[in-house]
Design a protein around this motif. Sequence first.
Motif, PDB file in Angstrom:
ATOM      1  N   TYR A   3     141.982   3.678 -51.201  1.00 61.43           N
ATOM      2  CA  TYR A   3     142.043   4.908 -51.990  1.00 61.43           C
ATOM      3  C   TYR A   3     142.449   4.581 -53.423  1.00 61.43           C
ATOM      4  CZ  TYR A   3     147.124   4.912 -52.374  1.00 61.43           C
ATOM      5  OH  TYR A   3     148.409   4.581 -52.704  1.00 61.43           O
ATOM      6  N   TYR A   4     142.232   5.553 -54.291  1.00 59.36           N
ATOM      7  CA  TYR A   4     142.713   5.468 -55.662  1.00 59.36           C
ATOM      8  C   TYR A   4     143.113   6.869 -56.099  1.00 59.36           C
ATOM      9  CZ  TYR A   4     142.986   4.445 -60.647  1.00 59.36           C
ATOM     10  OH  TYR A   4     143.426   4.291 -61.937  1.00 59.36           O
ATOM     11  N   VAL A   5     144.128   6.962 -56.939  1.00 59.41           N
ATOM     12  CA  VAL A   5     144.596   8.249 -57.437  1.00 59.41           C
ATOM     13  C   VAL A   5     144.410   8.309 -58.937  1.00 59.41           C
ATOM     14  CG1 VAL A   5     146.588   9.774 -57.761  1.00 59.41           C
ATOM     15  CG2 VAL A   5     146.275   8.577 -55.580  1.00 59.41           C
ATOM     16  N   LEU A   6     143.842   9.399 -59.403  1.00 60.25           N
ATOM     17  CA  LEU A   6     143.740   9.646 -60.832  1.00 60.25           C
ATOM     18  C   LEU A   6     144.400  10.993 -61.103  1.00 60.25           C
ATOM     19  CD1 LEU A   6     140.662   8.884 -63.031  1.00 60.25           C
ATOM     20  CD2 LEU A   6     142.035  10.919 -63.458  1.00 60.25           C
ATOM     21  N   ASP A   7     145.448  10.992 -61.948  1.00 61.55           N
ATOM     22  CA  ASP A   7     146.175  12.237 -62.208  1.00 61.55           C
ATOM     23  C   ASP A   7     145.988  12.691 -63.647  1.00 61.55           C
ATOM     24  OD1 ASP A   7     148.478  11.284 -63.960  1.00 61.55           O
ATOM     25  OD2 ASP A   7     148.795  10.011 -62.204  1.00 61.55           O
ATOM     26  N   ARG A   8     146.400  13.917 -63.916  1.00 58.38           N
ATOM     27  CA  ARG A   8     146.182  14.549 -65.221  1.00 58.38           C
ATOM     28  C   ARG A   8     147.077  13.952 -66.295  1.00 58.38           C
ATOM     29  NH1 ARG A   8     146.091  20.890 -65.027  1.00 58.38           N
ATOM     30  NH2 ARG A   8     148.205  20.531 -64.238  1.00 58.38           N
ATOM     31  N   VAL A  14     152.072  13.272 -62.524  1.00 57.32           N
ATOM     32  CA  VAL A  14     152.540  11.880 -62.385  1.00 57.32           C
ATOM     33  C   VAL A  14     153.515  11.764 -61.224  1.00 57.32           C
ATOM     34  CG1 VAL A  14     153.860  10.045 -63.492  1.00 57.32           C
ATOM     35  CG2 VAL A  14     152.143  11.301 -64.805  1.00 57.32           C
ATOM     36  N   GLU A  15     154.427  12.729 -61.118  1.00 58.55           N
ATOM     37  CA  GLU A  15     155.395  12.710 -60.020  1.00 58.55           C
ATOM     38  C   GLU A  15     154.687  12.822 -58.675  1.00 58.55           C
ATOM     39  OE1 GLU A  15     159.046  15.471 -58.241  1.00 58.55           O
ATOM     40  OE2 GLU A  15     158.308  15.786 -60.287  1.00 58.55           O
ATOM     41  N   LEU A  16     153.700  13.700 -58.583  1.00 58.07           N
ATOM     42  CA  LEU A  16     152.957  13.861 -57.332  1.00 58.07           C
ATOM     43  C   LEU A  16     152.152  12.604 -57.006  1.00 58.07           C
ATOM     44  CD1 LEU A  16     151.681  17.534 -57.704  1.00 58.07           C
ATOM     45  CD2 LEU A  16     153.554  16.704 -56.273  1.00 58.07           C
ATOM     46  N   SER A  17     151.640  11.957 -58.032  1.00 59.64           N
ATOM     47  CA  SER A  17     150.904  10.709 -57.828  1.00 59.64           C
ATOM     48  C   SER A  17     151.814   9.645 -57.220  1.00 59.64           C
ATOM     49  CB  SER A  17     150.329  10.226 -59.162  1.00 59.64           C
ATOM     50  OG  SER A  17     149.634   9.005 -58.999  1.00 59.64           O
ATOM     51  N   VAL A  39     138.640   8.802 -53.734  1.00 59.69           N
ATOM     52  CA  VAL A  39     139.358   8.981 -54.991  1.00 59.69           C
ATOM     53  C   VAL A  39     140.059  10.330 -54.935  1.00 59.69           C
ATOM     54  CG1 VAL A  39     139.141   9.297 -57.483  1.00 59.69           C
ATOM     55  CG2 VAL A  39     137.787   7.541 -56.329  1.00 59.69           C
ATOM     56  N   VAL A  40     141.371  10.309 -55.142  1.00 62.01           N
ATOM     57  CA  VAL A  40     142.182  11.521 -55.107  1.00 62.01           C
ATOM     58  C   VAL A  40     142.445  11.962 -56.546  1.00 62.01           C
ATOM     59  CG1 VAL A  40     144.351  12.552 -54.355  1.00 62.01           C
ATOM     60  CG2 VAL A  40     143.265  10.765 -52.964  1.00 62.01           C
ATOM     61  N   SER A  41     142.086  13.201 -56.851  1.00 64.52           N
ATOM     62  CA  SER A  41     142.317  13.773 -58.173  1.00 64.52           C
ATOM     63  C   SER A  41     143.516  14.711 -58.098  1.00 64.52           C
ATOM     64  CB  SER A  41     141.067  14.543 -58.635  1.00 64.52           C
ATOM     65  OG  SER A  41     141.360  15.385 -59.727  1.00 64.52           O
ATOM     66  N   ILE A  42     144.501  14.478 -58.954  1.00 60.61           N
ATOM     67  CA  ILE A  42     145.698  15.328 -58.992  1.00 60.61           C
ATOM     68  C   ILE A  42     145.769  15.985 -60.365  1.00 60.61           C
ATOM     69  CG2 ILE A  42     148.206  15.424 -58.786  1.00 60.61           C
ATOM     70  CD1 ILE A  42     148.118  13.013 -56.988  1.00 60.61           C
ATOM     71  N   GLY A  43     145.583  17.295 -60.396  1.00 63.97           N
ATOM     72  CA  GLY A  43     145.588  18.033 -61.651  1.00 63.97           C
ATOM     73  C   GLY A  43     144.771  19.293 -61.505  1.00 63.97           C
ATOM     74  N   GLY A  44     143.691  19.381 -62.288  1.00 65.19           N
ATOM     75  CA  GLY A  44     142.797  20.529 -62.227  1.00 65.19           C
ATOM     76  C   GLY A  44     141.363  20.086 -62.147  1.00 65.19           C
ATOM     77  N   ASP A  45     140.447  21.009 -62.377  1.00 64.00           N
ATOM     78  CA  ASP A  45     139.032  20.655 -62.322  1.00 64.00           C
ATOM     79  C   ASP A  45     138.661  19.653 -63.409  1.00 64.00           C
ATOM     80  OD1 ASP A  45     138.561  22.209 -60.121  1.00 64.00           O
ATOM     81  OD2 ASP A  45     137.707  23.901 -61.217  1.00 64.00           O
TER      82      ASP A  45
END
Length: 267
Positions: A3-8, A14-17, A39-45
């Motif tokens: 997996y990979y995480v990309l945050d806003r 960042v904390e959730l990531s 790929v996990v997106s953390i933020g919005g659209d």
Amino acid sequence: MRYYVLDRGDPLSVELSQTFHKLAAEQGLELDAKSPDIVVSIGGDGTMLHAFHTFIDQISSIAFVGIHTGHLGFYADWKADEIPELVQMMSGHSDPGLLRPRIVRYPLIELELQKKSGASSHICLNEFTLKGVDGTVVAQVDINDQMFEMFRGDGICVSTPSGSTAYNKSLGGAMIHPTIEALQITEIASINNRVFRTLGSPLVLPKHHHCDIYSRKEQNLLLTIDHVNLPMNDMVSVRCQVSDRKISFVRYRPFPFWNRVRNAFLD
């Protein structure tokens, strides 16, 4: 599973990531920035659009899942406090009685951009828009190699079905279920009078059709592909059609599209 995480990039995302990485390590998930399975997106659209374009060369082998940190996004199934449940489902350690995850695939738009300085190809997930920088856009619109109209106005928006709920909707376009293989052309403040005439209504083209937009005067234009701006003063044409490629989202639980629409615009 890789997996990979990309945050806003905001403090909450960042904390959730960091929380996601900690839980993922405990569940045996492997962090892989080069060739992840999910790929996990953390933020919005907007974060999901960024994730899509970051891995655009691998979309045939990657699935996406979204965690929203603000208002419910159309590309996000999960809330911040549901991260432990999501990680468990991704690891396969969740309740065996739950539904198995499924992959849904949504159509994309491909563009062939012709400029005096050269040609390039692009893919968009939501939409692309063509606007004038310092004046009215004058463009010939052809459908399937036949002239359709001579457009004059602020610009043109061409959206995917999954992007039909975004800028397209604010322009008066229709919302289209994202599994339908089509694209939608919507005018932006077109000029309609005794001299200049455009259709004035959104058009929906099926997969086997294409549209060409030709610049018909010397003009500074701004082509925006999702969140990427491409200023141009030498555009010749842009051809758009439904791409053979699709984006994949992994669904660990049902979340029907029309429920998303209701939650976003009616609740």
